[in-house]
Design a protein around this motif. Sequence first.
Motif, PDB file in Angstrom:
ATOM      1  N   HIS A 299       0.821  -1.194   0.000  1.00 52.77           N
ATOM      2  CA  HIS A 299       0.000   0.000   0.000  1.00 52.77           C
ATOM      3  C   HIS A 299       0.870   1.266   0.000  1.00 52.77           C
ATOM      4  O   HIS A 299       2.012   1.244   0.454  1.00 52.77           O
ATOM      5  N   VAL A 300       0.304   2.359  -0.508  1.00 51.21           N
ATOM      6  CA  VAL A 300       0.873   3.694  -0.289  1.00 51.21           C
ATOM      7  C   VAL A 300      -0.130   4.460   0.563  1.00 51.21           C
ATOM      8  O   VAL A 300      -1.280   4.673   0.142  1.00 51.21           O
ATOM      9  N   LEU A 301       0.294   4.842   1.740  1.00 51.76           N
ATOM     10  CA  LEU A 301      -0.570   5.606   2.652  1.00 51.76           C
ATOM     11  C   LEU A 301      -0.383   7.092   2.369  1.00 51.76           C
ATOM     12  O   LEU A 301       0.743   7.592   2.364  1.00 51.76           O
ATOM     13  N   ILE A 302      -1.460   7.798   2.109  1.00 57.63           N
ATOM     14  CA  ILE A 302      -1.420   9.228   1.765  1.00 57.63           C
ATOM     15  C   ILE A 302      -1.967  10.044   2.931  1.00 57.63           C
ATOM     16  O   ILE A 302      -3.043   9.760   3.456  1.00 57.63           O
ATOM     17  N   ARG A 303      -1.206  11.092   3.300  1.00 60.72           N
ATOM     18  CA  ARG A 303      -1.637  11.983   4.395  1.00 60.72           C
ATOM     19  C   ARG A 303      -2.146  13.300   3.813  1.00 60.72           C
ATOM     20  O   ARG A 303      -1.567  13.836   2.881  1.00 60.72           O
TER      21      ARG A 303
ATOM     22  N   ASP B 270      -9.190  10.225   7.596  1.00 59.56           N
ATOM     23  CA  ASP B 270      -8.016  11.101   7.576  1.00 59.56           C
ATOM     24  C   ASP B 270      -6.868  10.538   6.745  1.00 59.56           C
ATOM     25  O   ASP B 270      -5.738  11.022   6.843  1.00 59.56           O
ATOM     26  N   ARG B 271      -7.138   9.542   5.939  1.00 62.39           N
ATOM     27  CA  ARG B 271      -6.097   8.905   5.135  1.00 62.39           C
ATOM     28  C   ARG B 271      -6.679   8.422   3.813  1.00 62.39           C
ATOM     29  O   ARG B 271      -7.885   8.235   3.672  1.00 62.39           O
ATOM     30  N   MET B 272      -5.778   8.203   2.877  1.00 60.37           N
ATOM     31  CA  MET B 272      -6.132   7.545   1.626  1.00 60.37           C
ATOM     32  C   MET B 272      -5.093   6.455   1.407  1.00 60.37           C
ATOM     33  O   MET B 272      -3.908   6.657   1.698  1.00 60.37           O
ATOM     34  N   TYR B 273      -5.527   5.316   0.889  1.00 52.78           N
ATOM     35  CA  TYR B 273      -4.610   4.202   0.693  1.00 52.78           C
ATOM     36  C   TYR B 273      -4.651   3.768  -0.771  1.00 52.78           C
ATOM     37  O   TYR B 273      -5.720   3.424  -1.286  1.00 52.78           O
ATOM     38  N   VAL B 274      -3.499   3.785  -1.411  1.00 54.57           N
ATOM     39  CA  VAL B 274      -3.386   3.249  -2.760  1.00 54.57           C
ATOM     40  C   VAL B 274      -2.937   1.800  -2.634  1.00 54.57           C
ATOM     41  O   VAL B 274      -1.864   1.519  -2.075  1.00 54.57           O
ATOM     42  N   VAL B 275      -3.752   0.883  -3.131  1.00 54.09           N
ATOM     43  CA  VAL B 275      -3.424  -0.549  -3.075  1.00 54.09           C
ATOM     44  C   VAL B 275      -2.693  -0.895  -4.363  1.00 54.09           C
ATOM     45  O   VAL B 275      -3.241  -0.773  -5.459  1.00 54.09           O
ATOM     46  N   LEU B 276      -1.439  -1.312  -4.246  1.00 57.36           N
ATOM     47  CA  LEU B 276      -0.586  -1.471  -5.427  1.00 57.36           C
ATOM     48  C   LEU B 276      -0.975  -2.670  -6.287  1.00 57.36           C
ATOM     49  O   LEU B 276      -0.802  -2.640  -7.514  1.00 57.36           O
ATOM     50  N   ASN B 277      -1.456  -3.728  -5.671  1.00 54.87           N
ATOM     51  CA  ASN B 277      -1.847  -4.946  -6.425  1.00 54.87           C
ATOM     52  C   ASN B 277      -0.762  -5.386  -7.406  1.00 54.87           C
ATOM     53  O   ASN B 277      -1.036  -5.734  -8.566  1.00 54.87           O
ATOM     54  N   GLY B 278       0.486  -5.332  -6.952  1.00 55.78           N
ATOM     55  CA  GLY B 278       1.603  -5.806  -7.761  1.00 55.78           C
ATOM     56  C   GLY B 278       2.292  -4.754  -8.606  1.00 55.78           C
ATOM     57  O   GLY B 278       3.353  -5.014  -9.187  1.00 55.78           O
ATOM     58  N   THR B 279       1.746  -3.557  -8.705  1.00 59.12           N
ATOM     59  CA  THR B 279       2.373  -2.487  -9.490  1.00 59.12           C
ATOM     60  C   THR B 279       3.608  -1.967  -8.756  1.00 59.12           C
ATOM     61  O   THR B 279       3.607  -1.845  -7.533  1.00 59.12           O
ATOM     62  N   GLN B 280       4.665  -1.650  -9.512  1.00 59.01           N
ATOM     63  CA  GLN B 280       5.878  -1.125  -8.907  1.00 59.01           C
ATOM     64  C   GLN B 280       5.589   0.203  -8.198  1.00 59.01           C
ATOM     65  O   GLN B 280       4.975   1.109  -8.777  1.00 59.01           O
TER      66      GLN B 280
END
Length: 402
Positions: A7-11, A50-60
């Motif tokens: 995941h990428v956690l976004i603040r 208060d957050r957003m999460y990008v789920v990579l699902n295998g993407t670099q």
Amino acid sequence: MTYDYTHVLIRYGELMTKGKNRKTFIGRLQENVRAALLPFPEVTLETAHDRMYVVLNGTQSEAVCESLQKVFGIHSMSLAIKVATDEAAIMAAALWAIEQLDISTFKAEVKRSFKQFPILSTDFARMVGGHVLRNTENITVDVHNPDVTLLVEVREAFTYVMCGVLQGAGGYPVGVAGKGMLMISGGIDSPVAGFLATKRGVMLEAVHFESPPYTNAQAKQKVIDLLHQLTDYTPYVTTHIVPFTQLQVAINRFVDEKYQMTVMRRMMYRIAQWLAYRRRCEILVNGENIGQVASQTLHSMKVINSVVSIPVIRPVATYDKNEIIDIAKKIGTYDISIRPFEDCCTIFTPKHPATMPKEKFVLEQEARFDWEPLVEACVRNTERIVIDKTYSKLSDDELDLF
């Protein structure tokens, strides 16, 4: 056990201070993040208060983070390991994350938004840090200047374990501040002004004045390429190309050389305001810089500005030239701006332009010719194009031909 940064956690940062407008700001940010992630069809987006999460699902992750770092409104982000909210699972993930790094010092920080978690944040940070220390060699704790900060965010269903923070672009999500009309030339300053306005949440449209055959197709393409570069930061820029030749020739014919620059800029302002109101833009944006050229002395700006009632924002007005160049290089517009093609601001240039024009004298100059039909023709014959990431640009081979 092996883990992975999935995941990428976004603040959100400053957006959380927007009170009743917070939902609107965050909603717009989510739209802009989705647009930035279109080149990555495998990733998905999850949102929380208060957050957003990008789920990579295998993407670099590198390419995804590089795109996210150009989205205004993101304060910071971290690659994250997602585990169950379980003491043993969190400890194991934290140890694995530290073991992947070549570091000498670290510190652990815990944020516990799930208040029913049975261990207080400070106590749990000591427990996590102690677990890492007991199971590694040659790594110590430095709470003041650590090589890396181990971050643990405890939530009800899942916990996120992270090492390190990537800074975001900051600012406000593009679109939350309304729409502005950018007066863009082929120079260095106006693209930077557009970038800075975008950073404050302004959705840009753009107006450019061309005077063929005195200006050539490469000069127009140069402006298109500048705006194409700005689409790294905004989804698209609706652009208005104004045919300025007849009006500029009339100015050159009827106006004393000393006042030609002032009158030309007043005409540009009138046309830009007309287009701005037609397109529901609330401000004009330009790259004027105090004292840089004859049309940018305070006296000149006052006389030129007096023909419009729409607010005019000049984001680089007080910047040193080197400061503007530094930003232009950072955002990738500098190498485009220095291509050697003249725009309409650099043709018919008077040798001794007025730097302290009197409005009374300028009005007398404008009364020498019937300029209103020429202004109307400029507006009526304006070409409109939408420049986004897919808009074609000249190839490097084509550029070598010029």
